[in-house]
Structure formats: C-alpha cells, structure tokens
Design a protein around this motif. Structure first.
Motif: not given
Length: 137
Positions: A31, A33, A75, A77, A123-125
């Motif tokens: 998981d 990010i 974030i 998701c 997921a990406c900030r």
C-alpha cells in the motif's frame, strides 16, 4: 450589501506536483503512497473543470485575510477517493478560517481518476497550491 466573490487567478498555472518521485527500483510495500507517477491522478474533466469546481464551491469567510496562498495536500486513493486533506506543513488547529474553508471544498470533491503504474491503480500524494484573490463587489 457587499458580496464576497472569490476570483481564482492563475489556478491552472499553479496546480502542480511539488515533490520528487519514486524511482521504482526497489520493491514497494503493498500500500505505498507515491508522489510521482507515469500516469498522474486527474480530476474528472481535467484542470479547467477543477478550477471551475473550486471557484463555484469556495465559500470564503468574511475576513480580511482571505487572499493568499493555500498549499493544499491530500492523498488520492486507489479508488479515487480523497483522504488526508490539509494545509501542507500546518496542523489543523492552526488553520485560519479561510484555510479551513478551502480544505472543506477539497474534502467534498467528487472522486478523482486515480494514478497508475504499469496499468495498476495506486495511491498518490497530491499537492495543489492555490493562489486565491477575493474581492468585495
């Protein structure tokens, strides 16, 4: 009676990713990010639609400090939902009323199109630096 109207200047020019990305060389936990992806997340309809959404939904408080820079961080998701929305490097208890109002707009956004690596949603900030200028009419 004066009506406060938010004018968003150079929003499209200031939407950006402000950090260095993942190199992809090491094995990543399940998981992770990420901060940079080959296919970055997108607001449905693109940047122009994002700008219109913010302009339409922003309800800034009647105070003098509504103008300025709002470094929003969140974030996106794997399913496109937003989480961890806030002002970059600032605790929520220290937000001004204007900052809290902008965070509320972002929290209430529709789901985004998530980012991808090799066709896999991850997921990406995301950093959304907003420059806001409010004026009385």
């Amino acid at each position: 009676m004066n009506v406060r109207t938010a004018i968003f200047k150079t929003l499209l020019l200031t939407i950006g990713i402000l950090s260095f990305g993942h190199t992809g060389k090491a094995a990543e936990p399940k998981d992770s990010i990420y901060t940079f992806l080959p296919k970055m997340p997108q607001f449905p309809g693109g940047e122009a639609t994002l700008s219109r959404y913010i302009s339409k939904h922003a309800k800034l408080p009647d105070e003098e400090d509504c103008q300025g820079y709002f470094p929003i961080s969140f974030i996106i998701c794997k399913d496109g939902k937003l989480t961890a929305v806030g002002i970059q490097d600032k605790a929520s208890e220290t937000w001004t009323a204007a900052e809290a109002a902008m965070v509320k707009v972002i929290r209430e956004m529709p789901d985004w199109i998530p980012g991808e690596i090799k066709g896999k949603k991850v997921a990406c900030r995301f950093y959304l630096p907003l420059h806001i200028c409010a004026r009385l009419e």
